[in-house]
Design a protein around this motif. Structure first.
Motif, PDB file in Angstrom:
ATOM      1  N   GLY A 121      10.792  -3.870   6.288  1.00 22.36           N
ATOM      2  CA  GLY A 121      10.412  -3.322   5.122  1.00 22.36           C
ATOM      3  C   GLY A 121       9.346  -2.910   4.682  1.00 22.36           C
ATOM      4  N   GLU A 122       8.208  -4.497   5.348  1.00 23.53           N
ATOM      5  CA  GLU A 122       7.582  -4.204   4.883  1.00 23.53           C
ATOM      6  C   GLU A 122       6.436  -3.179   5.441  1.00 23.53           C
ATOM      7  N   PHE A 123       7.037  -3.534   6.972  1.00 21.18           N
ATOM      8  CA  PHE A 123       5.720  -1.864   7.743  1.00 21.18           C
ATOM      9  C   PHE A 123       6.063  -0.832   7.753  1.00 21.18           C
ATOM     10  N   GLU A 124       7.835  -0.324   7.147  1.00 19.97           N
ATOM     11  CA  GLU A 124       7.831   0.635   6.128  1.00 19.97           C
ATOM     12  C   GLU A 124       7.242   1.373   5.160  1.00 19.97           C
ATOM     13  N   TYR A 125       7.275   0.449   4.567  1.00 21.33           N
ATOM     14  CA  TYR A 125       6.705  -0.046   3.071  1.00 21.33           C
ATOM     15  C   TYR A 125       4.968   0.653   2.994  1.00 21.33           C
ATOM     16  N   TRP A 126       4.495   0.190   4.539  1.00 22.10           N
ATOM     17  CA  TRP A 126       2.924   0.384   4.370  1.00 22.10           C
ATOM     18  C   TRP A 126       2.546   1.509   5.244  1.00 22.10           C
ATOM     19  N   PHE A 127       3.398   2.165   6.092  1.00 19.85           N
ATOM     20  CA  PHE A 127       4.037   3.347   7.156  1.00 19.85           C
ATOM     21  C   PHE A 127       4.221   4.537   6.085  1.00 19.85           C
ATOM     22  N   ALA A 128       5.002   4.179   5.748  1.00 12.14           N
ATOM     23  CA  ALA A 128       5.431   5.582   4.693  1.00 12.14           C
ATOM     24  C   ALA A 128       4.231   5.862   3.471  1.00 12.14           C
ATOM     25  N   MET A 129       3.851   4.145   2.968  1.00 16.11           N
ATOM     26  CA  MET A 129       2.440   5.009   1.898  1.00 16.11           C
ATOM     27  C   MET A 129       1.228   5.951   2.805  1.00 16.11           C
ATOM     28  N   ILE A 130       1.277   5.772   3.817  1.00 17.46           N
ATOM     29  CA  ILE A 130      -0.141   6.876   4.405  1.00 17.46           C
ATOM     30  C   ILE A 130       0.712   8.504   3.932  1.00 17.46           C
ATOM     31  N   LYS A 131       1.499   8.529   4.288  1.00 18.07           N
ATOM     32  CA  LYS A 131       2.249   9.885   4.299  1.00 18.07           C
ATOM     33  C   LYS A 131       1.868  10.364   2.402  1.00 18.07           C
ATOM     34  N   VAL A 132       2.489   9.979   1.643  1.00 17.82           N
ATOM     35  CA  VAL A 132       2.438   9.409   0.692  1.00 17.82           C
ATOM     36  C   VAL A 132       1.046  10.163  -0.181  1.00 17.82           C
ATOM     37  N   SER A 133       0.478   9.105   0.301  1.00 18.50           N
ATOM     38  CA  SER A 133      -1.336   9.295  -0.175  1.00 18.50           C
ATOM     39  C   SER A 133      -1.457  10.393   0.450  1.00 18.50           C
ATOM     40  N   ALA A 134      -1.541  11.000   1.452  1.00 18.63           N
ATOM     41  CA  ALA A 134      -1.621  12.376   1.878  1.00 18.63           C
ATOM     42  C   ALA A 134      -1.128  13.502   0.762  1.00 18.63           C
ATOM     43  N   ILE A 135       0.239  13.351   0.978  1.00 18.58           N
ATOM     44  CA  ILE A 135       0.624  14.389  -0.175  1.00 18.58           C
ATOM     45  C   ILE A 135      -0.299  14.277  -1.326  1.00 18.58           C
ATOM     46  N   VAL A 136      -0.410  13.330  -2.258  1.00 17.65           N
ATOM     47  CA  VAL A 136      -0.839  13.253  -3.417  1.00 17.65           C
ATOM     48  C   VAL A 136      -1.960  13.374  -3.453  1.00 17.65           C
ATOM     49  N   VAL A 137      -3.087  12.796  -2.211  1.00 20.66           N
ATOM     50  CA  VAL A 137      -4.547  13.673  -2.523  1.00 20.66           C
ATOM     51  C   VAL A 137      -4.448  15.539  -2.419  1.00 20.66           C
ATOM     52  N   PHE A 138      -3.586  15.685  -1.351  1.00 26.21           N
ATOM     53  CA  PHE A 138      -3.494  17.265  -1.444  1.00 26.21           C
ATOM     54  C   PHE A 138      -2.465  17.598  -2.090  1.00 26.21           C
ATOM     55  N   LEU A 139      -2.432  17.383  -3.415  1.00 21.90           N
ATOM     56  CA  LEU A 139      -1.697  17.515  -4.531  1.00 21.90           C
ATOM     57  C   LEU A 139      -2.864  17.575  -5.756  1.00 21.90           C
ATOM     58  N   VAL A 140      -3.846  16.400  -5.992  1.00 19.63           N
ATOM     59  CA  VAL A 140      -5.090  16.818  -6.350  1.00 19.63           C
ATOM     60  C   VAL A 140      -6.045  17.720  -6.594  1.00 19.63           C
ATOM     61  N   LEU A 141      -6.226  17.543  -4.868  1.00 16.97           N
ATOM     62  CA  LEU A 141      -7.420  18.787  -4.339  1.00 16.97           C
ATOM     63  C   LEU A 141      -6.565  20.209  -4.413  1.00 16.97           C
ATOM     64  N   GLY A 142      -5.348  20.330  -4.478  1.00 16.45           N
ATOM     65  CA  GLY A 142      -4.596  21.759  -4.340  1.00 16.45           C
ATOM     66  C   GLY A 142      -4.523  22.031  -6.337  1.00 16.45           C
ATOM     67  N   VAL A 143      -4.586  21.394  -7.183  1.00 12.90           N
ATOM     68  CA  VAL A 143      -4.466  21.727  -8.502  1.00 12.90           C
ATOM     69  C   VAL A 143      -6.318  21.706  -8.987  1.00 12.90           C
ATOM     70  N   LEU A 144      -6.809  21.463  -8.392  1.00 15.93           N
ATOM     71  CA  LEU A 144      -8.623  20.866  -8.466  1.00 15.93           C
ATOM     72  C   LEU A 144      -9.299  22.769  -8.340  1.00 15.93           C
ATOM     73  N   TYR A 145      -8.366  23.308  -7.231  1.00 22.87           N
ATOM     74  CA  TYR A 145      -9.014  24.373  -5.819  1.00 22.87           C
ATOM     75  C   TYR A 145      -8.176  25.414  -7.062  1.00 22.87           C
ATOM     76  N   ILE A 146      -7.043  25.015  -7.750  1.00 19.24           N
ATOM     77  CA  ILE A 146      -6.518  26.018  -8.055  1.00 19.24           C
ATOM     78  C   ILE A 146      -7.288  26.627  -9.724  1.00 19.24           C
TER      79      ILE A 146
END
Length: 477
Positions: A157-182
């Motif tokens: 559970g702890e391993f998956e928490y931090w592993f999944a956090m990587i992709k979630v963080s990347a998606i959040v960064v993408f969304l923030v940059l995308g909204v700013l770009y638009i």
């Protein structure tokens, strides 16, 4: 089964040896880890090619079906936080046959997914090391993920928490940059606005038919939503954590997919996004490069690699628990029900690993048709699982009401009407796959496999019945 159950406040899982060691945050991230694989980063091109910018609508509609599924699962699992999750609950309310079929067909679907994810992970490693034989990273990742699952459920559970956090963080960064770009633009690049949504043939260039066909693709993006129910028997506080995790997971998925697709078709003409393939042409890389992120393609490849491994890790957990649940109920070899001192069903995990090896070998070496048939079984099995979950929920509501049992702490809004509508939607998507070039293998491979599983159940039931009658016959003689 009568469907009777104690009140939610006193409900406990059957004594199966599993340990309640997963915290609320771990349960929530496991749910996200199973549902977000590589599809959001690389697999949206087909849906965009079918619907154009209207793919956004398709993701909204599919999100509603996933939300309905999350609510039905939460309502049932807080009352029955059992090993096997929705499969064990199906056995309780629909009968042994439904529980057997649902768990075995879902186990097979997830094993195929695990095999395809580990092969994908190996291919992503070759982005940096193109001369590396594919079998090297495939074996390495398989061993690592098996060890993670075999140590303890808390470690997993702890391993998956931090592993999944990587992709979630990347998606959040993408969304923030995308909204700013638009809206306001990025350094050296003016705002792109929303013109791309309508200026390349209109918002829905292929009409309503194109949007519906895209739904057959988009719905698969939300498959994995059901995995949260499998954590019920190992959650520290299932009554609190499962409903919360289910709701938050679907809302986050909807945000990631709907807003993510809106960003993609706004910053990249939909025809270009539809033709994108590989890491280099991913809209994520396009946006990161525009934002000046150094080595954007390499960074994105790392994120996609972790996404594949995270999904594989969660699916290994799910398949091990499904196999363990079947053994507890007598529908798989007894040795699969055994757990070690830390509460891990290592034998069931080993069987899932055998399937992983088979799926990986076939996906890497077999002709394209063989791998397509395996994916067909996976797609068909996942949709049949959703249909059986909705059918179980209808029976759950009906039988508990008839028995005068207390209501679940969380209830599906609008049920049974909303349950029926969601089931009809999933059934329509399943039927539509038979008429699409990309997914008709779901019926060609899935239906025969479903028939095989049903025949296996009938054979086991007959064997059990005969075995039960033998002592009586001996006494009579």
């Amino acid at each position: 089964m009568t469907g009777e159950a104690p009140a939610p406040a006193t409900v406990e899982a059957r004594s199966t040896g599993l340990r309640r060691a997963l915290s609320g945050r771990q349960v929530g991230m496991i749910a996200i880890g199973g549902a977000i694989g590589t599809g959001l980063f690389l697999g949206s091109g087909l849906a965009i090619s079918l619907a154009g910018p209207a793919v956004i609508v398709a993701y909204v509609v599919a999100a509603l079906a996933a939300l309905a599924l999350a609510y039905t699962l939460a309502e049932m699992t807080v009352v029955h936080p059992e090993a096997g999750g929705f499969g064990a609950i199906a056995q309780r309310y629909l009968g042994a046959g439904a529980g057997f079929v649902q768990r075995w067909i879902y186990w097979t679907a997830q094993v195929v997914n695990i095999g395809s994810e580990v092969v994908a992970a190996g291919l992503y490693v070759r982005f940096w090391y193109p001369q590396l034989p594919l079998w090297v990273p495939v074996i390495a990742f398989s061993v690592i993920m098996l060890v993670v699952n075999a140590v303890s459920v808390r470690f997993f559970g702890e391993f998956e928490y931090w592993f999944a956090m990587i992709k979630v963080s990347a998606i959040v960064v993408f969304l923030v940059l995308g909204v700013l770009y638009i809206v306001v633009g990025l350094p050296g690049r003016p705002a792109v606005g929303l013109d791309a949504l309508t200026e390349h043939g209109g918002f829905a260039p292929n009409g309503i038919g194109g949007v519906w066909l895209a739904l057959t693709v988009v719905t698969f993006s939300y498959l994995g939503t059901e995995a949260v129910a499998v954590t019920a028997a190992e959650s520290r506080n299932p009554v609190r954590d499962l409903p919360r995790a289910a709701r938050r997971m679907v809302l986050r998925l909807a945000l990631f997919y709907v807003l993510g697709m809106a960003v993609v078709v706004s910053i990249v003409p939909w025809q270009d996004a539809a033709e994108a393939s590989g890491v280099q042409s991913s809209p994520f890389v396009t946006l990161f490069e525009a934002a000046g992120v150094p080595a954007a393609a390499g960074v994105m490849n790392f994120v996609i690699l972790t996404a594949a491994l995270s999904a594989m890790n969660t699916n290994l957990y799910v398949t091990a628990r499904m196999g363990h649940s079947l053994a507890v109920d007598g529908y798989a070899p007894r040795w699969m029900a055994r757990v070690n001192q830390r509460g891990v069903p290592r034998n069931a995990l080993a069987l899932s690993a055998t399937g992983l090896v088979l799926a990986a070998v076939i996906s890497a070496t077999a002709p394209q048709e063989a791998f397509a048939m395996m994916l067909g079984i996976a797609l068909f099995g996942a949709l049949v699982t959703w249909l059986l979950i909705f059918a179980t929920h209808a029976a759950f509501r009906r039988k508990r009401s008839a028995a005068g049992l207390p209501a679940s702490p969380i209830r599906m809004p609008g049920a049974p009407v909303t349950t029926a509508l969601a089931a009809l939607f999933v059934a329509a998507v399943l039927v539509t796959t038979a008429f699409t070039d990309h997914f008709n293998t779901a019926w060609k491979a899935g239906l025969p496999y479903l028939a095989l599983v049903v025949l296996a159940y009938l054979a086991i039931r007959r064997y059990r019945r005969n075995a039960a009658e033998r002592p009586t016959e001996a006494l009579e003689r």
